[in-house]
Structure formats: C-alpha cells, structure tokens
Design an enzyme around this catalytic site. Sequence first.
Site, PDB file in Angstrom:
ATOM      1  N   LYS A 110       0.865  -1.189   0.000  1.00 29.71           N
ATOM      2  CA  LYS A 110       0.000   0.000   0.000  1.00 29.71           C
ATOM      3  C   LYS A 110       0.898   1.234   0.000  1.00 29.71           C
ATOM      4  CE  LYS A 110      -3.829   1.973   2.732  1.00 29.71           C
ATOM      5  NZ  LYS A 110      -4.629   1.827   3.970  1.00 29.71           N
ATOM      6  N   SER A 161     -10.038  -0.786   7.233  1.00 26.23           N
ATOM      7  CA  SER A 161      -9.511  -0.543   5.890  1.00 26.23           C
ATOM      8  C   SER A 161      -8.799  -1.709   5.226  1.00 26.23           C
ATOM      9  CB  SER A 161      -8.553   0.656   5.909  1.00 26.23           C
ATOM     10  OG  SER A 161      -9.258   1.833   6.208  1.00 26.23           O
ATOM     11  N   SER A 172      -9.520   1.814   3.158  1.00 26.80           N
ATOM     12  CA  SER A 172      -8.688   2.600   2.280  1.00 26.80           C
ATOM     13  C   SER A 172      -7.672   1.757   1.486  1.00 26.80           C
ATOM     14  CB  SER A 172      -7.927   3.646   3.081  1.00 26.80           C
ATOM     15  OG  SER A 172      -7.158   3.037   4.088  1.00 26.80           O
TER      16      SER A 172
END
Lengths: 460, 93
Positions: free
Chosen positions: A52, A151, A127
């Site tokens: 990420k 997330s 996210s």
Amino acid sequence: MRIADCRSFEDVCRAYEKMSALNGKLNALITPIPPEENPNGGRLCHVPVLLKDNVSTKGIRTTAACRLLENYVPPFDATIVEKLRAEGAVFLGKTSMDELSMGGSNLTSFTGPVYNPYDFSRIPGGSSGGSAVLTAAGAVPLAIGSDTGDSVRKPASYCGIVGVKPTYGRISRYGIIPYASSLDHVGFFTTAVEDAFLALQILSGKDERDLTTVAPSKHPLPDHIDPSVAGKKILVFQDVLDNTPKQTKILFDRIVTSLKEKGALIEEIRFRKDLLELVLPVYSLIADAEALSNHADLSGVYFGNRVEGTDFEEMLVNTRTAGFGSVAKKRFLIGAYSLSDGGVLFRKARKVRRLLVEEILSRLKDADALVAPSTPKGAPLIAESRAPKRKDSVRIADNHLVLGNLGGFPSMSVPMGLVDDLPVGFSITSNLYDEWAMFAIAKAVEEYTGLCGRTKEGLL
Amino acid sequence: MNDRDIEKLAKDCRFELRKEEIGDLHETFRLLETMVRRMDDVLVNDTEEMVSPIEGEIPLPERMIRKSIDPEDVSELSVNASGGFFRVPGRKP
C-alpha cells in the site's frame, strides 16, 4: 493465486505483466516497480508482493495517495519492507489507497478511483483498495494494507479475499505514513488463510523503532493453525445480524451451523445499544484528532509539493489547500473540532472508547471469538458511495469492524460466498493476542466454503 | 455550526475551503453535535482514568515501563512521513 505457486523469478515477471494488464481496468497502482531479483532466500523466495502506498520504500516514491506527497521519495524503508525483503519477497508496486488512509471507498486518491474486479461500477472498499483488488484479481498472493477503522477487512469482504488485522502492536508501524496512531494497524491480503498465517509470522515482532510493538516472548504467536474448533466458544453478534439482509444472513448462518457441527459452542449476544450507536462518532473524534496532529508536518517546508506564498504562513496555507482533497480536509476539520477548547471532545470520545472496549472485553474474556458478516452486503456502487449517509441503525452493520481498532483486538475477514454475484466476508474478532483462536475459526470457515485460493478470473 | 465556525476550524488546520466544501460540512457537524450529546448520556459516572489505555489492552511502550518513565510525560514523540519517533495522545490535556 497462492504463495506456494511462486517458484521462480519467471513467475514474478509473469505476475508483473499480469498486474500491468489488470491495472488498465482496475486503476489500482500508483507506482509500478519493475521486478528485480532478490538474492535472499526465505519463506517468500520469488513471491511477488504489493505494498500500500503509505508504506515507506527507500528511493521509491511514496505518496499515501496525497497530492501534497505526489513526488515524495522516502530516504528509508519501513520495517515491514525490510522483513519482507529479507524473506525473499519481490515488490511489484505501490498500490492505490484513499488519501492518507482517510476513507472507505478508494475513491479519493489523486490518481482516481479504484474499481472492484467483480463489478467495475462498484467500489473495492478502502482505504486499502488497491492492494485488495490486485490480490483478488490474481496478480499477487500477498499484498500489504493498513487498517485504522476496517480498511483491510472491508475491502477483503468486498473483493472476496482474506484480510487480516492482527492485535495492535504485533506488527511494526515504523515507516507507515500514519492516519491515527492509536488505531492504525498494518494488515494484509491473501487468498488463503494459511498464507495469511505465514504473512503474520514474517511481519510480526518487536521493533525498537516502534515503541508500541510487543515482544514475542510476552505474547507468543502460535507456530501453526489449530486444526480444530471443538470446544471453542463463538459469540454471534446479533446487533449486526438484525441489520443484515436475508441473503447474507443465509450464508452466514450456514457457516455458523457448520462450526457448531464441528464442536464449537455458539452463543448469540447483544451489546449495549447506546454504546454501539456511538462507535462511529467516537472513532471520528479520536482518529481525526490524531490525524490532524500527525499531519501537521505536511507543510511543504521539508518535503512535499510546495505552493509558494508571500510569507511562511501563506505558503503553508497555499500548500495544504492545494495538497489535500475534500475528504481529507473534512476529516482534519473534525479533528480540529475534537481538539478545540482544550480537547474536551477528544477526551470525551476517549472515555466512551474505554466503555466500548470494556464492553467487548467483558464478553470476550470467556469466549474465543465474536463473529458477524464483515459487511451487510456486497460492494456499493461508486455513485452510491458518493451519496448522503444512511441512517444510524444500518451503520452498526456497516461499522462494527471499527471495534477491532478501538480495542486493538485481532480481527480478520474470510470470504463466505457471493450475494447477488458480489463477495461478502465472514468477520472473526478474538481477544487480545489470541490469533490462535481467530485463525482456527478462519480455517474452519475456509474449509466449509471451499473458497481457498479463489480469485476473480476472466478479467483479461 | 455556521460558516464562520467552519472557516475558523479550517484556519486552525492551515488550509482554505471552497464555498461548496463548506456547504457540505454543515450536515456532518450537525450529526456530530447530536452524537456528542449522546456521549454525555453514557458518561454518567466517568473518571479521568478512563481517558488512558489500560496496560495489557493497548500496550504501553515497553521501554517506558522498563525504565519506569511516567507515560504522562510522553506527549511529544511523533512519527511522520520522513521517519522519526512515535506520538501517543497525551494523558493530560
């Protein structure tokens, strides 16, 4: 795609080609990293891994999907990058996310929205959406995310894969661009429970650079997954089920029945309704206050996209006005509201957090896990996600995963099947440091559903 | 909360808002204010100790415990995008 499927550098190169082709449809990458051979052997030898884009990578752009950090290149690696590389992993890219991890849709990155591989008109969840979709599409067997308020687990549910958030302190957050320091957890995605278990063993451990990490000697991780759920006491979260549509409940109930048939003890429970209604505002007031504090350094002074002004103050305002999106600004404003008047609201929220955590602890102390559907149904449409919020009673079903962050409890989502052709997940939350129980139940769920290693095919 | 209050918060955050961004925020803060009043309803017998995490639930930094440093002194450590230390919410306002 499984970790064991990756045996050579050619496999890595093929994964890179597949990822690049998929990205044209999914828009899941911020920075691709052409593969380089990793001389280290180890448990992830020749395994392609995605990170990420809030994970600092030395010499490789790291943006946290924030325009202010569009050209930021860290001078150091996050601890988890060092650990993965030491085990032979090959990094293929930095994945898209909601800006500064603030969001649940992956619609707020400056690189544009990420699309769900099961339906391109739907969100992947956020996210950590970029990591989720490329794992779900079979590009890689392991992708790193972060989980501050669901997330990792929510995108895992929406994309039909395994998503893990371990106990707070298991995995170092050194080098992870933060959202809220008391809620942030490093998490990860795989397509199989066994692969997730391996990832946890590799990533976890004490780190002197992150003072909140726990020593393995104090809270040891198991070295294998318990093959049995017999005798395990599993609590069914009725408050969530009361607001779950019928089709999802049918899938969920079948799994619970299968656990019961394997010897688990099932008990339905409810929590205090007045506390559950406050989960989201408590989370917002704490997370956004911590975020405002954490990102006070996003000023354009030492790093980041600077927009000039006639003096320092004007430069600061110009830089932050241009550098943040609307959702990030909204959350910072909530943080400022929380911290105003000496932080009265922030303290109030922390006290309610205490009550919520004690409520969960009081139930989990005599049980092995709390289970519920991770999400009430499959991923919403992109247009729906931009619409006004739904009423509070529905939110409990949508937001219960936050409890795992408020208390630091280990929590994971495992695929439970399709509802209206969209994946939904089965959420398992255990007591602090009890990944042993959590993974045992996850493995049993996976054996029942037969969804181990499942990816979304036919995208290319 | 009116436009001026929102603009003041934005000033505290060191950024400016477009008119339409301000308009979108009224409902957010209205809901938040409602929920804050409900917090008062559940905090009937609250104490200041409730603000702090309890050791064992969210682990206090072990180094601090080993060296017997009072966690209340730890309020200024911070981690940021360029690396560094870790910030914990201070136990004192």
